[in-house]
Design a protein around this motif. Structure first.
Motif, PDB file in Angstrom:
ATOM      1  N   GLN A 121       1.186  -1.239   0.410  1.00 34.01           N
ATOM      2  CA  GLN A 121       0.005   0.218   0.006  1.00 34.01           C
ATOM      3  C   GLN A 121       0.674   1.389   0.151  1.00 34.01           C
ATOM      4  N   LYS A 122       1.397   1.290   0.942  1.00 30.77           N
ATOM      5  CA  LYS A 122       2.464   2.234   0.945  1.00 30.77           C
ATOM      6  C   LYS A 122       3.376   2.361  -0.938  1.00 30.77           C
ATOM      7  N   GLU A 127      -6.272   2.451  -1.508  1.00 33.90           N
ATOM      8  CA  GLU A 127      -6.816   2.706  -0.591  1.00 33.90           C
ATOM      9  C   GLU A 127      -7.427   1.518   0.789  1.00 33.90           C
ATOM     10  N   THR A 151      -7.537  -0.764   5.768  1.00 35.50           N
ATOM     11  CA  THR A 151      -7.272   0.699   4.678  1.00 35.50           C
ATOM     12  C   THR A 151      -6.220   0.450   4.439  1.00 35.50           C
ATOM     13  N   ARG A 152      -5.933   2.414   3.497  1.00 40.47           N
ATOM     14  CA  ARG A 152      -4.367   2.672   3.814  1.00 40.47           C
ATOM     15  C   ARG A 152      -3.757   3.061   5.027  1.00 40.47           C
ATOM     16  N   ASN A 155      -2.943   0.701   7.901  1.00 43.49           N
ATOM     17  CA  ASN A 155      -1.924   0.028   7.999  1.00 43.49           C
ATOM     18  C   ASN A 155      -0.979   0.453   7.792  1.00 43.49           C
TER      19      ASN A 155
END
Length: 795
Positions: A121-122, A127, A151-152, A155
């Motif tokens: 995700q990063k 999202e 969700t982003r 996390n």
């Protein structure tokens, strides 16, 4: 300025920071390689079935920059599915327990998958992201999945908290390293160099810088321990290695490196070390039942241990068994598991050979398959590693243990009982064949179907404990459970350096055994994953024998350190008329040996030890001595067949400085008093060694002999003569421990005069005198009085 990069795998990070719950050893046991192979097959099959949009084994890496260090976290996700704009990170775990009874993912497994999802995700920006935990049973291949979504924002916060916590640990380690480096500035070798010692130090340092292996034969008094530790510590300080592993064969010898480290600590060195104590000795419970039902320290251990670990590392430098046990008791955690965790963070680990080499006991963080330890191995009393290596890599099944386990399982698991009965029938067939052969030990052509039956039995037992737990039952069969595990592990490694044999013990029990004859390849595999290895001992002759059995490499370095002691400090005598062959043994020979001991002791008041090839010979000679030579001003103590640590200490306390009466300790060669004890000054002034120390003729030894004879080597040397002479040299080495000591060594067996034995003598024994036993008293009178004119012939 670029900051230092500290790298850790995703799996190692979460297994350390996110571990929780109880210690429970009731579900382990399948050999590593077997479990890995089975798991890998299932992984590949599931991955191949995922179809379009699925990518398997996806490498991920992320750098988090702090002021003092960059944390690099990397790993390989089992799979990433991208479909219709949705991303799912999948982690697959092959397990032995019934997946149908699982209500949720194992927390540490979920943390691993979630960390992969947070990195993805990063770096890629969705999202929301899915995490799928897939569990598959190794036997039935039944699958169970758990799906979660993050969700982003969730996390990112979770990831930052995890990274900050890891940074706290890394900062602790880096601050210590800065302090350690500063403490080495101006740190000199703590003693004036003895003759030959500076050469040893230089040889060890060169070996480390070149990443090689070094064999050191160094007589007592050279200062081996400091000679190998000091350059190794320097190498760690220079960044050539992460840590030192000081490996010993016996617990008693671990005090020597501790003393050396304490000397350097008093000189200003900041160097943290751990002394690992066997689980059975450090465990405070009556029985070492490592599960939450039987041990209150096992329950919730992983919830508490990291806080204890951080505090100890922040406050101390020396972590021996007593210190670890005290901290564990205070914080209610398992002392053994705590000691293993401390070892990961300290600069030196002092421990038994098993923690590095035993495939079923080694520290997997450092010595697991495929792991580069980044450590220096210092192997003390390395002559012991030959037989220990053979024990570690072999395995056996004892028929009576199979029957015992079958009886236990009969009432609770008919399936496990049936598989154990099949194994028992195969062993019974082998037992009958062995009895028909008229021998108690013989080689077998192969594993037959015993390995298959053993694997089935192990699988059924493991499945039962994975589903049921049942600590009481596990305690009953645990010895057999691990016996079977070790056997299967040996079967997995087996090649032409192993032999398969069957034997019957003194109680008539049948044993099917995989015997490792040549452990060099397994030992070398561990040494190859280390920065460098130094193997040292006072009795490492002939060097080619130990090189062949401990490494097998031809480019190893070897150093023979000359004794620092002068020849006039000791007198060695070889009796020409005594013998301990079976044909020699009898009342007349025992009387001759007893007389030689008496004459040796009468030449000078003091403490002596007499070493014998067996308890039987020792007891026979002692009976004659007590009957015919016992005198009021000569005391004696006798080693018993079973002595605990306290008994051993009491025995040694009889050997004190400047005794008013003489003392003789009657001991057995190769036992607890023939090595690893240090009686300096007048605590011991003489050793009488009776016999050549040859192991008793046995099926085991004859198998070794045949193995080497078949390869064009001297099988008798390998199986009998060299191991025997090692015991002789160890026993004799109890005398003359410091430059101020004087003493005598009397070798009582005419075989010592033969060329096959003399070629195995250390260099400093070449001035031994040959004499009739009746002349021993006269020769020693002259030695003690400093008048040795007219001595008998020298070798």
């Amino acid at each position: 300025m670029d900051t230092k990069i500290s790298t850790i795998s995703v799996r190692n990070l979460v297994e350390f920071l996110k571990r929780s719950g109880d210690i429970d050893n009731r579900t382990g046991g399948m050999p590593d390689t077997e479990l890995m192979l089975a798991g890998s097959r299932i992984h590949r099959r599931l991955q191949a079935a995922r179809g379009e949009g699925f990518r398997a084994e996806v490498p991920l890496r992320d750098d988090l920059v702090y002021d003092d260090v960059t944390l690099r976290i990397e790993g390989r996700a089992d799979g990433i599915l991208e479909e219709d704009g949705r991303v799912i990170i999948e982690e697959i775990k092959a397990i032995v327990r019934d997946v149908a009874v699982m209500e949720a993912p194992v927390p540490v497994h979920l943390a691993q998958a979630r960390l992969y999802s947070a990195i993805w995700q990063k770096q890629n920006g969705p999202e929301t992201i899915g995490v799928r935990m897939t569990y598959v049973n190794l036997e039935t291949e039944e699958v169970r999945t758990f799906d979660l979504t993050y969700t982003r924002e969730e996390n990112a916060a979770w990831y930052r908290e995890l990274a900050d916590e890891w940074h706290r640990w890394i900062a602790l380690r880096e601050n210590h390293r800065v302090s350690r480096a500063a403490s080495m500035t101006g740190l000199a070798f703590p003693f004036a160099y003895r003759p030959g010692q500076k050469r040893l130090v230089a040889s060890v340092y060169r070996t480390i810088t070149e990443g090689k292996q070094l064999f050191i034969e160094a007589p007592t008094g050279v200062g081996k321990t400091m000679s190998v530790l000091y350059p190794s510590i320097r190498a760690v300080g220079e960044g050539r290695a992460e840590r030192i592993f000081y490996l010993t064969a016996k617990a008693v010898t671990r005090a020597v490196p501790v003393e050396a480290l304490e000397i350097l600590h008093r000189a200003g060195l900041d160097f943290q070390y751990t002394v690992l104590t066997a689980k059975e000795k450090i465990c405070p419970m009556h029985e070492t039942a490592c599960n939450p039902d039987d041990c209150p320290l096992a329950k919730g251990h992983y919830d508490r241990v990291n806080a204890v670990l951080f505090r100890l590392l922040s406050e101390g430098y020396a972590f021996d068994g007593a210190a670890i046990a005290a901290a564990a008791a205070e914080e209610r955690v398992c002392p053994f598991e705590l000691s293993l965790d401390i070892a990961v963070w300290t600069d030196a680990v002092i421990c038994d050979y098993n923690y590095a080499f035993d495939p079923n006991a080694r520290l997997r963080r450092f010595f697991g398959d495929g792991v580069k330890s980044e450590g220096i191995l210092l192997i003390d009393e390395a002559h012991n590693l030959v037989d220990r290596g053979r024990e570690m890599f072999g395995g056996f099944i004892r028929k009576s243990h199979v029957l015992g386990a079958r009886r236990v399982f009969k009432a609770v698991s008919p399936k496990a009982a049936r598989s154990l009965e099949r194994l028992n029938r195969r062993l019974l067939s082998g037992k009958k064949d062995l009895e028909d052969s008229g021998t108690d030990c013989r080689r077998c052509a192969g594993l037959s179907d015993i390995e298959t039956a053993a694997m089935r039995a192990m699988g059924d037992m493991q499945a039962f404990f994975g589903e049921e737990g049942n600590s009481r039952l596990f305690t009953e069969v645990s010895d057999f459970f691990f016996e079977l595990r070790d056997f299967l592990s040996a079967a997995d490694r087996m090649d032409d350096r192993y032999v398969i044999c069957e034997e019957k013990d003194d109680e008539g029990d049948y044993i099917f055994r995989i015997r490792c004859v040549d452990p060099s390849a397994e030992l070398q595999a561990v040494m190859d994953r280390s920065v460098a290895t130094v193997l040292f001992s006072a009795t490492l002759l002939p060097i080619d024998y130990y090189r062949a059995l401990l490494s097998g490499r031809e480019d190893d370095y070897a150093v023979y350190a000359e004794t620092p002691f002068s020849a006039d400090q000791r007198r060695i005598i070889i009796g020409r008329r005594t013998g301990t062959r079976y044909t020699d043994r009898g009342e007349a020979m025992y009387r001759r040996i007893a007389g030689a001991i008496h004459d040796t002791v009468c030449a000078r008041r003091g403490n002596y030890m007499a070493f014998f090839p067996s308890y039987k010979v020792m007891e026979a000679v002692f009976d004659v001595y007590r009957r015919e030579y016992d005198e009021p001003d000569v005391n004696w103590v006798v080693q018993s067949r079973s002595m605990f640590d306290e008994d051993r200490q009491i025995f040694l306390e009889n050997f004190y400085e400047d005794p008013e009466q003489s003392l003789i300790g009657f001991c057995v060669m190769g036992g607890i008093f023939s090595e690893g004890i240090d009686l300096t000054g007048t605590r011991l002034i003489g050793a009488i060694v009776v016999g050549t120390g040859l192991p008793q003729i046995s099926g085991e030894r004859e198998i070794l002999r045949q193995y080497y004879d078949d390869r064009g080597m001297d099988g008798f040397d390998y199986a009998y003569r060299i191991p025997g002479m090692n015991k002789v040299e160890q026993a004799a080495g109890r005398v003359i421990r410091t430059a101020a000591d004087r003493g005598v060594i009397v070798l009582l067996d005419r075989r010592f005069l033969g060329a096959d034995y003399r070629r195995l003598f250390p260099r400093e024994w070449q001035d031994a005198v040959i004499a009739d036993e009746t002349a021993i008293g006269e020769i020693l009178d002259k030695f003690w009085n400093g008048d040795e004119k007219g001595m008998p012939p020298v070798l």
